[in-house]
Design a protein around this motif. Sequence first.
Motif, mmCIF file in Angstrom:
data_model
loop_
_atom_site.group_PDB
_atom_site.id
_atom_site.type_symbol
_atom_site.label_atom_id
_atom_site.label_comp_id
_atom_site.label_asym_id
_atom_site.label_seq_id
_atom_site.Cartn_x
_atom_site.Cartn_y
_atom_site.Cartn_z
ATOM 1 N N HIS A 179 0.830 -1.204 0.000
ATOM 2 C CA HIS A 179 0.000 0.000 0.000
ATOM 3 C C HIS A 179 0.865 1.256 0.000
ATOM 4 C CE1 HIS A 179 -3.436 -2.572 0.752
ATOM 5 N NE2 HIS A 179 -2.750 -3.149 1.719
ATOM 6 N N ARG A 180 0.210 2.394 -0.151
ATOM 7 C CA ARG A 180 0.957 3.649 -0.234
ATOM 8 C C ARG A 180 1.214 4.264 1.133
ATOM 9 N NH1 ARG A 180 -0.542 7.260 -5.287
ATOM 10 N NH2 ARG A 180 0.811 8.575 -4.067
ATOM 11 N N THR A 181 0.418 3.908 2.131
ATOM 12 C CA THR A 181 0.605 4.530 3.442
ATOM 13 C C THR A 181 1.240 3.544 4.408
ATOM 14 O OG1 THR A 181 -1.568 3.877 4.277
ATOM 15 C CG2 THR A 181 -1.433 5.976 3.090
ATOM 16 N N GLN A 182 1.932 4.094 5.372
ATOM 17 C CA GLN A 182 2.618 3.272 6.370
ATOM 18 C C GLN A 182 1.611 2.509 7.224
ATOM 19 O OE1 GLN A 182 5.125 5.538 8.974
ATOM 20 N NE2 GLN A 182 6.111 3.747 9.821
ATOM 21 N N ALA A 183 0.507 3.140 7.554
ATOM 22 C CA ALA A 183 -0.498 2.488 8.395
ATOM 23 C C ALA A 183 -1.111 1.280 7.696
ATOM 24 C CB ALA A 183 -1.589 3.486 8.775
ATOM 25 N N GLN A 184 -1.394 1.425 6.420
ATOM 26 C CA GLN A 184 -1.956 0.296 5.675
ATOM 27 C C GLN A 184 -0.931 -0.833 5.545
ATOM 28 O OE1 GLN A 184 -3.164 2.358 2.109
ATOM 29 N NE2 GLN A 184 -5.333 2.193 2.672
ATOM 30 N N ASN A 185 0.328 -0.476 5.342
ATOM 31 C CA ASN A 185 1.373 -1.497 5.260
ATOM 32 C C ASN A 185 1.559 -2.197 6.604
ATOM 33 O OD1 ASN A 185 1.999 -1.267 2.549
ATOM 34 N ND2 ASN A 185 3.419 0.414 2.905
ATOM 35 N N LEU A 186 1.437 -1.456 7.701
ATOM 36 C CA LEU A 186 1.527 -2.066 9.028
ATOM 37 C C LEU A 186 0.370 -3.035 9.246
ATOM 38 C CD1 LEU A 186 2.983 -2.224 11.732
ATOM 39 C CD2 LEU A 186 1.568 -0.323 12.505
ATOM 40 N N ASP A 187 -0.833 -2.641 8.849
ATOM 41 C CA ASP A 187 -1.983 -3.541 8.952
ATOM 42 C C ASP A 187 -1.780 -4.794 8.107
ATOM 43 O OD1 ASP A 187 -3.249 -1.825 10.687
ATOM 44 O OD2 ASP A 187 -4.492 -0.876 9.122
ATOM 45 N N ASP A 188 -1.198 -4.621 6.931
ATOM 46 C CA ASP A 188 -0.932 -5.762 6.055
ATOM 47 C C ASP A 188 0.110 -6.692 6.679
ATOM 48 O OD1 ASP A 188 -1.246 -7.250 3.631
ATOM 49 O OD2 ASP A 188 0.667 -6.416 2.943
ATOM 50 N N ALA A 189 1.142 -6.122 7.297
ATOM 51 C CA ALA A 189 2.165 -6.933 7.964
ATOM 52 C C ALA A 189 1.559 -7.684 9.146
ATOM 53 C CB ALA A 189 3.321 -6.062 8.434
ATOM 54 N N LEU A 190 0.659 -7.045 9.879
ATOM 55 C CA LEU A 190 -0.017 -7.726 10.984
ATOM 56 C C LEU A 190 -0.895 -8.877 10.472
ATOM 57 C CD1 LEU A 190 -0.994 -4.725 13.271
ATOM 58 C CD2 LEU A 190 0.637 -6.543 13.783
ATOM 59 N N ALA A 191 -1.535 -8.674 9.341
ATOM 60 C CA ALA A 191 -2.336 -9.739 8.740
ATOM 61 C C ALA A 191 -1.448 -10.911 8.330
ATOM 62 C CB ALA A 191 -3.105 -9.204 7.540
ATOM 63 N N LYS A 192 -0.265 -10.604 7.789
ATOM 64 C CA LYS A 192 0.688 -11.672 7.429
ATOM 65 C C LYS A 192 1.142 -12.430 8.674
ATOM 66 C CE LYS A 192 2.756 -9.531 3.341
ATOM 67 N NZ LYS A 192 4.011 -9.005 2.770
ATOM 68 N N LEU A 193 1.390 -11.695 9.764
ATOM 69 C CA LEU A 193 1.783 -12.339 11.017
ATOM 70 C C LEU A 193 0.676 -13.265 11.505
ATOM 71 C CD1 LEU A 193 3.700 -12.651 13.436
ATOM 72 C CD2 LEU A 193 2.590 -10.639 14.436
ATOM 73 N N GLN A 194 -0.563 -12.820 11.417
ATOM 74 C CA GLN A 194 -1.686 -13.663 11.831
ATOM 75 C C GLN A 194 -1.772 -14.924 10.980
ATOM 76 O OE1 GLN A 194 -3.771 -13.122 14.538
ATOM 77 N NE2 GLN A 194 -4.321 -15.225 14.079
ATOM 78 N N GLU A 195 -1.516 -14.798 9.681
ATOM 79 C CA GLU A 195 -1.522 -15.970 8.800
ATOM 80 C C GLU A 195 -0.424 -16.955 9.183
ATOM 81 O OE1 GLU A 195 -1.215 -14.633 4.770
ATOM 82 O OE2 GLU A 195 -3.104 -13.513 4.872
ATOM 83 N N ILE A 196 0.748 -16.441 9.542
ATOM 84 C CA ILE A 196 1.858 -17.308 9.945
ATOM 85 C C ILE A 196 1.497 -18.052 11.229
ATOM 86 C CG2 ILE A 196 4.218 -17.279 10.841
ATOM 87 C CD1 ILE A 196 4.803 -15.041 8.827
ATOM 88 N N ILE A 197 0.909 -17.341 12.180
ATOM 89 C CA ILE A 197 0.519 -17.979 13.444
ATOM 90 C C ILE A 197 -0.556 -19.021 13.186
ATOM 91 C CG2 ILE A 197 -0.569 -17.588 15.682
ATOM 92 C CD1 ILE A 197 0.838 -14.847 15.722
ATOM 93 N N ASP A 198 -1.546 -18.703 12.358
ATOM 94 C CA ASP A 198 -2.611 -19.663 12.052
ATOM 95 C C ASP A 198 -2.056 -20.909 11.376
ATOM 96 O OD1 ASP A 198 -4.452 -17.916 13.120
ATOM 97 O OD2 ASP A 198 -5.105 -17.114 11.168
ATOM 98 N N ARG A 199 -1.112 -20.714 10.443
ATOM 99 C CA ARG A 199 -0.520 -21.862 9.753
ATOM 100 C C ARG A 199 0.281 -22.729 10.719
ATOM 101 N NH1 ARG A 199 3.606 -20.482 5.904
ATOM 102 N NH2 ARG A 199 2.437 -18.549 5.769
ATOM 103 N N ALA A 200 0.974 -22.103 11.672
ATOM 104 C CA ALA A 200 1.747 -22.861 12.659
ATOM 105 C C ALA A 200 0.822 -23.639 13.585
ATOM 106 C CB ALA A 200 2.639 -21.919 13.458
ATOM 107 N N VAL A 201 -0.297 -23.039 13.976
ATOM 108 C CA VAL A 201 -1.264 -23.742 14.830
ATOM 109 C C VAL A 201 -1.841 -24.934 14.083
ATOM 110 C CG1 VAL A 201 -3.536 -23.535 15.910
ATOM 111 C CG2 VAL A 201 -1.838 -21.759 16.275
#
Length: 109
Positions: free
Chosen positions: A40-62
């Motif tokens: 995304h173009r904004t830092q906040a949207q990119n941070l939200d996207d990174a948090l979503a990726k982190l959640q996906e990693i945790i879900d996949r590990a579970v």
Amino acid sequence: MRFDVSKAGWIPDEVKDAMRQLEKNRFTSEGMLVMQSQRHRTQAQNLDDALAKLQEIIDRAVEYVTPKEADPDTIKRVKAQIKAGKERRLDNKKKDSNKKKERSRRDFD
């Protein structure tokens, strides 16, 4: 974004190990999980996207550490395949035995 997995007490140890194993290229030598996003173009949207990726990693590990339930149909099918394989093996042994018996026949008429 950096996330220190070792200090996250709310994540079970087996999930942490699975995260390290599944995402070994994203971990630093200090054990920090590095997430980045430039989608995304904004830092906040990119941070939200990174948090979503982190959640996906945790879900996949579970999902990775959660034991799979045995499906009764699959168990039945596998047992049938094992039984059929044993029968094929015994039939082949009988055919080979008969072939060798026929070689040693002595009655030439």
